[in-house]
Design an enzyme around this catalytic site. Structure first.
Site, PDB file in Angstrom:
ATOM      1  N   GLU A  44       0.906  -1.126   0.104  1.00 29.84           N
ATOM      2  CA  GLU A  44       0.120  -0.035  -0.149  1.00 29.84           C
ATOM      3  C   GLU A  44       0.958   1.246  -0.027  1.00 29.84           C
ATOM      4  OE1 GLU A  44      -3.389   0.092   2.559  1.00 29.84           O
ATOM      5  OE2 GLU A  44      -4.051  -1.663   2.232  1.00 29.84           O
ATOM      6  N   HIS A 105      -5.144   6.696  -0.784  1.00 32.24           N
ATOM      7  CA  HIS A 105      -4.144   5.421  -0.585  1.00 32.24           C
ATOM      8  C   HIS A 105      -4.601   4.445  -1.500  1.00 32.24           C
ATOM      9  CE1 HIS A 105      -7.097   4.317   2.719  1.00 32.24           C
ATOM     10  NE2 HIS A 105      -6.933   3.136   2.172  1.00 32.24           N
ATOM     11  N   HIS A 107      -4.916   0.284  -2.589  1.00 30.47           N
ATOM     12  CA  HIS A 107      -5.384  -1.082  -2.140  1.00 30.47           C
ATOM     13  C   HIS A 107      -4.869  -2.032  -3.452  1.00 30.47           C
ATOM     14  CE1 HIS A 107      -9.090  -0.042   0.561  1.00 30.47           C
ATOM     15  NE2 HIS A 107      -7.914   0.310   1.093  1.00 30.47           N
ATOM     16  N   ASP A 118     -10.393   2.566   7.358  1.00 29.09           N
ATOM     17  CA  ASP A 118     -10.307   3.770   6.678  1.00 29.09           C
ATOM     18  C   ASP A 118     -11.402   4.687   7.008  1.00 29.09           C
ATOM     19  OD1 ASP A 118      -8.313   2.495   5.205  1.00 29.09           O
ATOM     20  OD2 ASP A 118      -9.655   1.853   3.795  1.00 29.09           O
TER      21      ASP A 118
HETATM   22 ZN   LIG Z   1      -7.658   1.477   2.797  1.00 30.46          ZN
END
Ligand SMILES: [Zn+2]
Length: 167
Positions: A44, A105, A107, A118
């Site tokens: 990530e 961000h 995944h 999140d």
């Molecule tokens: Zn996430």
């Protein structure tokens, strides 16, 4: 490089179902997010969103994104964003009338839906008075260069709303 699809891409435009709020992502900002995702896969990664609002506050314009700040930690199913250097970046942006709008961000090879973690983190940010951003935006990129996915949500202390891509 197959992931570099800028010739075909334009700004991305998202709207909530009531059409009361929309988010415009500058093409360059989107391309940069994809770039950082490609070089981070299978881990990530992420950063913050910087931009401004339209004069009636109905549209957020995401004009810049940051790469992961130094000292961020990257795992396959987690990303801890450090704040290193962000104050300087935001001070510079402020001079151009731009400010913190939220987080992004990645995944890797997975759906772009926000996890429960999140959602909790974003609601905490929306309540953080120091950030002065009561309705932060979360962009999650999922998948990979063969098949990108994207989700965009706006958070407030009452919860969150997912936006639909209009183009
Ligand atoms: Zn996430």
């Amino acid at each position: 490089m197959r992931w570099w699809i800028k010739e075909k891409m334009d700004n991305l435009f998202f709207q909530d179902t009531n059409q009361s709020f929309s988010i415009n992502i500058e093409k360059m900002a989107y391309e940069q997010m994809l770039h950082y995702c490609v070089i981070s896969n299978p881990y990530e990664t992420g950063g913050i969103l910087i931009g401004n609002y339209s004069s009636n506050q109905a549209t957020a314009n995401i004009l810049q994104i940051t790469p992961p700040p130094k000292n961020s930690r990257h795992a396959k199913y987690n990303f801890w964003r450090s704040s290193r250097g962000l104050k300087g970046t935001l001070d510079t942006a402020w001079k151009d009338g731009q400010y913190y709008l939220g987080e992004w961000h990645y995944h890797p090879n997975a759906p772009a839906d926000p996890s429960n973690t999140d959602i909790k983190q974003m609601i905490t940010l929306s309540n953080n008075k120091k950030l002065k951003c009561p309705e932060p935006i979360l962009i999650i990129i999922g998948g990979n260069s063969n098949n990108w996915k994207i989700s965009i949500s706006v958070f407030s202390n009452n919860g969150h709303t997912a936006l639909e891509c209009m183009k």
